[in-house]
Write an enzyme that holds these catalytic residues in place. Structure first.
Site, short mmCIF file in Angstrom:
data_model
loop_
_atom_site.label_atom_id
_atom_site.label_comp_id
_atom_site.label_asym_id
_atom_site.label_seq_id
_atom_site.Cartn_x
_atom_site.Cartn_y
_atom_site.Cartn_z
N ASP A 1 8.72 0.67 -0.78
CA ASP A 1 7.34 0.39 -0.39
C ASP A 1 7.09 0.78 1.06
OD1 ASP A 1 6.39 -2.58 -2.31
OD2 ASP A 1 6.89 -0.55 -2.89
N HIS B 1 -2.99 -1.04 3.28
CA HIS B 1 -2.02 -2.13 3.10
C HIS B 1 -2.65 -3.51 3.33
CE1 HIS B 1 1.82 -4.32 3.30
NE2 HIS B 1 2.32 -3.27 2.64
N HIS C 1 0.18 2.70 -2.91
CA HIS C 1 0.42 1.39 -2.30
C HIS C 1 -0.79 0.96 -1.46
CE1 HIS C 1 2.97 -1.97 -1.58
NE2 HIS C 1 3.20 -1.73 -0.31
N HIS D 1 12.34 -1.51 0.91
CA HIS D 1 11.27 -1.13 1.83
C HIS D 1 11.74 0.00 2.75
CE1 HIS D 1 9.87 -5.05 0.48
NE2 HIS D 1 8.67 -4.68 0.85
#
Length: 1008
Positions: free
Chosen positions: A828, A883, A879, A973
């Site tokens: 991510d 964010h 994504h 991540h």
């Protein structure tokens, strides 16, 4: 000594600690000498660290579990005896790890305790029996001993009264909480009884606090108990006691309550309620995987696993029942102690079958919107649950029917279709539009069609000044004419408005349109007055023309509202502070002060400071005249805190690219003549790094080479098993080169140049490319570069251009499925400059493909990095654009976040993504519905070790490897240094277990 209801959560055991036993013996030997140290401060009280999982409910309204959980927390609110862990992270981890704890998974309790800094976990279940009676079960897991222990109550009746419910909850909780101390001495003098109590495991008892006391055995047995936290009490209720306000070192005096019969060795527990849940001293604790299975004896439900079956109900022939799992018979033998039974249930197949016939046959049949074909049809692998069957046949009423499919069973469905025609009336708004019905003109609106077939038809409306409307109309069954009113959309244009600074309130043609930036897609063609206003800034105004089907953009620049503050003081020379910032001494004229209210402070030594609010108006001068008075009292100021020193970022040094290996330009002479080929050393591409090889060339008729006549081959391996070979020369490549491929080889011919010698070439260590050799052919000079390919390799050629003068050969080869298990590695928050490049090189080295969920705004700033990830074989998914927490946004903002990110990816790679993952996992049904409308499927995860919050690389690797199963999605991540350090260990260990890494799309694709 009696056995207790305790089940270790691991197979290891720990011996008693000698030190506390010695303390107990010494205290018992002291007799009745009770000494109170008046000046001794009691040790700091350490509340019991406790986490309560959200209630589970089976067969009852889930809101009942929510209410029960609230009652339990209300009963414990403000208690100094307990340290309740109440946060969303705690609840998430309890929900994730609950099945592992309740099924006796080794090490699960200790691992969760380390993450939450919590030692005791409690799970509760409310469920309904066959007669509708409600029951409560409670389980406690104590992770403080080395061998974590599980305590459980049997099924307890659930009262209707809320007060009784809270009492029952607190009593059950008290039954599964571990004791915190034991009675060390009983001192009787002059008709009064005084107790001395000592704590277990360094958990001190609090002074002037009520506790509950239970017989734990005789005084002789008490000295032989472990010094560890003991198992659950097994004796009768002794009564309450109250501790004194002062302690004797780690021992504290206490007074028994009325009617209490306290003995040496009695356990001292948290007193949550006067009600006591009397637990049996012997029986069987039944655990199942998965938990919450019914334990049924003679059609009577004894409880849900984990459940205590008392000894007086044994022996018993029971059956464990759980929805979607096979019934499991179990023989529970009689016992005189506590024993645990671990039972694993077998899951039923996830699918059943559907056989569908229609009358008449030939209808198009769909199940849940997916077309199966013409009837009769069969669906052999229908998912268990409810399905919607739709049958359509021209000239017949569309029939829809709900069907329930049971696991491992086949359902037969017969549908009788009914033919129907119907009259239709069409109205456009406004009227007068030309109407085309299924491609035929039928006049102007309003229009009446006397007889049309029931079903779907296509209608087109055309009217000057409005957009053409083409729409599918579903004519349903009915006796009366079906009437359709179709509104036409006036031709409009789009107006996009931004402001500097952002956030200005925008008004268009006198109508407020919100804060900039705004996009208005509903404006009729014409001129509009646009006004932007923002507190502290002067309004801005513009006239803009909007044209049909066109988008106009305007940027509104606002000038800040400022004024002047004139300050005079008596006496002069006062230190001026404006909004906490020094601004010289009086008298002073402060220019360019933002409009609004400001705080002015004036200070002169030995005079009383003055502080006040001053309003500043745009373009105006505010006057401040102050006479400072003598001090009437001493004033002091606290010392300022030292400034926080920023942490310097750690520089990242990229790994150098390796240069040419075995290249003839390194100064070595060739051996032999053209008849004796020269072989150079191997180039190893398995390290994931870029390598180069160069070779001098001759023009026909010449005997010596020049610096400009060299050929160079660059080899760049990719994570997906492929490799890119770039062929270039110092001068531009000659025209007329050719590329020919045959089985296992690729030959590139470069005319007009020759090799000085005839080298056999370079051996390549790579799954797709095996070697390279150069040969001379043709009288006029013709160099042939031959690539030896592995089986299954494919070639894509990119010809030289002015911008890219080299010849590029992309060798693609599907990843070898080296193991029987498949998992998807996902990252991510990509990209991170300095980190993503390192991650990409590491994945190349191990030939591992992954899936990257990118943030659109960051991807737009680094498009080349995203392209390189894609070229390496990694999947690029959505994504969000910036964010945010999607659930905190409006539906329009949710759609914008996902759509803009997909658009950024499409602009970089040419294709829109297939999956999305909401930042932080913050999604809901509304977000998912919007995403599906954009063609995005939700991508969750199975393994999340919170690597962004775990600085130890080894801990990250251990958690990922231990938690990963076949078919799992691993969440990590980008931009985390510890994750980069842990990846080699993760990849190596999982491959050793037979794991192959694939992209998310490959993992979720249906098997053929």
């Amino acid at each position: 000594m009696q056995k207790a209801f305790v089940v270790p959560l691991t197979r290891t055991r720990r011996p008693a600690l000698v030190a506390v036993l010695l303390l107990l013996v010494a205290a018992l030997a002291g007799g009745g000498n009770a000494v109170t140290a008046a000046d001794t401060t009691p040790p700091p009280f350490t509340p019991l660290s406790l986490a309560l999982a959200n209630f589970s409910t089976v067969g009852v309204d889930p809101s009942l579990g929510v209410a029960a959980g609230k009652l339990l927390r209300q009963g414990l609110a403000g208690s100094p005896l307990l340290d309740l862990k109440e946060s969303q992270r705690v609840q998430d981890l309890l929900a994730t790890n609950g099945p592992k704890l309740l099924t006796n998974r080794p090490g699960a309790a200790s691992a969760l305790a380390d993450q939450l800094k919590c030692r005791v976990f409690v799970y509760s279940t409310l469920w309904t029996g066959p007669d509708g009676s409600k029951f409560l079960q409670m389980v406690g897991i104590d992770s403080r001993p080395r061998v974590a222990r599980l305590y459980a109550t049997p099924a307890l009746p659930w009262p209707e009264d809320a007060t009784q419910q809270q009492s029952r909850l607190l009593a059950a909780l008290q039954a599964v909480l571990p004791p915190v101390g034991r009675v060390l001495a009983v001192l009787e003098a002059q008709g009064q009884t005084q107790l001395q109590v000592f704590p277990f495991a360094g958990n001190p008892l609090r002074g002037d606090t009520a506790y509950a006391c239970f017989h734990a055995g005789s005084a002789e047995q008490a000295t032989a108990r472990p010094d560890f936290l003991p198992p659950l009490w097994t004796g009768a209720y002794s009564g309450p006691l109250t501790t004194a306000s002062k302690s004797l070192d780690d021992v504290i005096n206490a007074t028994p309550g009325d009617g209490a019969s306290v003995e040496i060795g009695d356990l001292v527990c948290l007193s949550l309620t006067k009600e006591v849940v009397a637990l049996p001293v012997a029986g069987r604790l039944v655990l199942s995987d998965p938990p919450y299975a019914q334990v049924v004896k003679d059609e009577q439900v004894l409880g849900l696993t984990p459940v205590l079956v008392p000894a007086d109900a044994l022996p018993a022939e029971t059956v464990l029942k759980l929805v979607n799992f096979e019934d499991k018979p179990a023989q529970l033998a009689a016992v005189d102690t506590l024993q645990a039974d671990q039972i694993t249930l077998k899951e039923l197949p996830l699918v059943g079958g559907l056989e569908i016939a229609t009358d008449p046959a030939g209808a198009t049949v769909s199940v849940d919107g997916k077309e199966l074909g013409q009837s009769p049809v069969a669906l052999r692998n229908a998912g268990a649950g409810d399905h919607t069957i739709t049958a359509k046949l021209a000239g017949y009423v569309t029939l829809e029917k709900k069907v329930t499919v049971q696991r491992a069973q086949s359902a037969q469905v017969s549908l009788a279709l009914e033919r129907q025609m119907r009259a239709v009336r069409l109205i456009s708004q406004p009227e007068g539009a030309l109407i085309s019905w299924d491609g035929e003109d039928v006049g102007k609106s309003p229009a009446a069609l006397p007889k049309v077939a029931v079903g779907t038809h296509t209608v087109t409306l055309r009217l000057a000044g409005y957009d053409d409307l083409t729409q599918d109309l579903d004519v349903p069954f009915g006796d009366k004419p079906a009437e359709f009113t179709l509104p036409l959309v006036k031709l409009v244009g789009t107006l996009k408005i931004t402001s500097l600074p952002a956030g200005a309130q925008i008004t268009v043609a006198g109508k407020a349109r919100g804060a900039a930036p705004v996009e208005l897609a509903d404006l009729a063609p014409g001129d509009y007055e646009v006004t932007a206003t923002l507190d502290g800034y002067r309004p801005a105004k513009r006239i803009l023309t909007v044209k049909a089907r066109e988008s106009a953009t305007v940027a509104m620049d606002l000038a800040r509202q400022v004024g002047v503050i004139n300050i005079k003081t008596v006496p002069a020379g006062a230190k001026i502070t404006l909004d906490g910032q020094p601004r010289g001494v009086s008298p002073a004229r402060l220019e360019d002060i933002p409009a609004g209210e400001h705080t002015v402070r004036l200070e002169v030594a030995n005079l009383r400071p003055w502080e006040g609010k001053v309003a500043v108006t745009d373009g105006a001068v505010s006057q401040v005249q102050v006479g400072l008075l003598p001090l009437q009292m001493e004033m002091s100021t606290g010392g300022a805190k030292p400034p926080v020193q920023p942490i310097a970022p750690t520089p990242v040094t990229p790994a150098p690219l390796l240069g040419g290996i075995g290249a003839p330009t390194d100064g070595r002479d060739f051996e032999g003549a053209e008849e004796v080929p020269v072989t150079f050393a191997a180039i190893d591409l398995t390290d994931g790094q870029q390598h180069s090889w160069s070779f001098p060339l001759l023009k026909p008729g010449e005997t010596e080479t020049s610096a400009s006549e060299q050929i160079k081959l660059d080899f760049l391996p990719h994570a997906d098993g492929g490799v890119t070979v770039s062929l270039s020369t110092r001068a531009p490549l000659p025209t007329g080169f050719t590329v020919e491929s045959a089985a296992g080889t690729l030959v590139t011919s470069v005319p007009g140049v020759r090799a000085l010698h005839n080298p056999a070439g370079v051996r390549i260590n790579d799954p797709g490319l095996k070697g390279v050799k150069l040969t001379n052919s043709g009288p006029e000079g013709n160099l042939q570069v031959t690539l030896a390919l592995a089986s299954g390799a494919q070639i894509t050629t990119t010809n030289p251009t002015a911008a890219q003068p080299q010849l590029t050969l992309k060798i693609s080869r599907p990843l070898l499925m080296g193991g029987s298990k498949r998992v998807a590695l996902t990252f991510d928050d990509t990209p991170f400059i300095g980190y993503t490049e390192r991650l990409m090189k590491l994945l190349r080295e191990y030939r591992v493909v992954a899936t990257f969920f990118v943030v659109g705004r960051k991807a737009a700033d680094s498009p080349e990095l995203i392209r390189r990830l894609h070229e390496d074989g990694h999947a690029i998914e959505n994504h969000s654009q910036t964010h945010p927490h999607l659930t905190a946004l409006s539906p329009t903002e949710m759609r914008s976040e996902l759509d803009k990110c997909s658009e950024v990816i499409a602009q970089i790679l040419g294709d829109r993504p297939k999956y999305y993952r909401p930042p932080g996992g913050n999604g809901n049904a509304q977000v998912d519905g919007i995403a599906r409308g954009l063609g995005l499927a939700y991508a969750g995860w199975d393994v999340n070790v919170h690597d962004y919050n775990t600085p130890q690389a080894q801990l990250i690797a251990d958690r990922v490897v231990s938690g990963t199963r076949n078919g799992d999605i691993i969440l990590l991540h980008d931009g985390v240094d510890a994750t980069l350090q842990a990846l080699p260990d993760i990849i190596t260990r999982l491959r050793r277990e037979g794991v192959t890494f694939v992209t998310l799309d490959a993992l979720l694709a249906p098997k053929k």
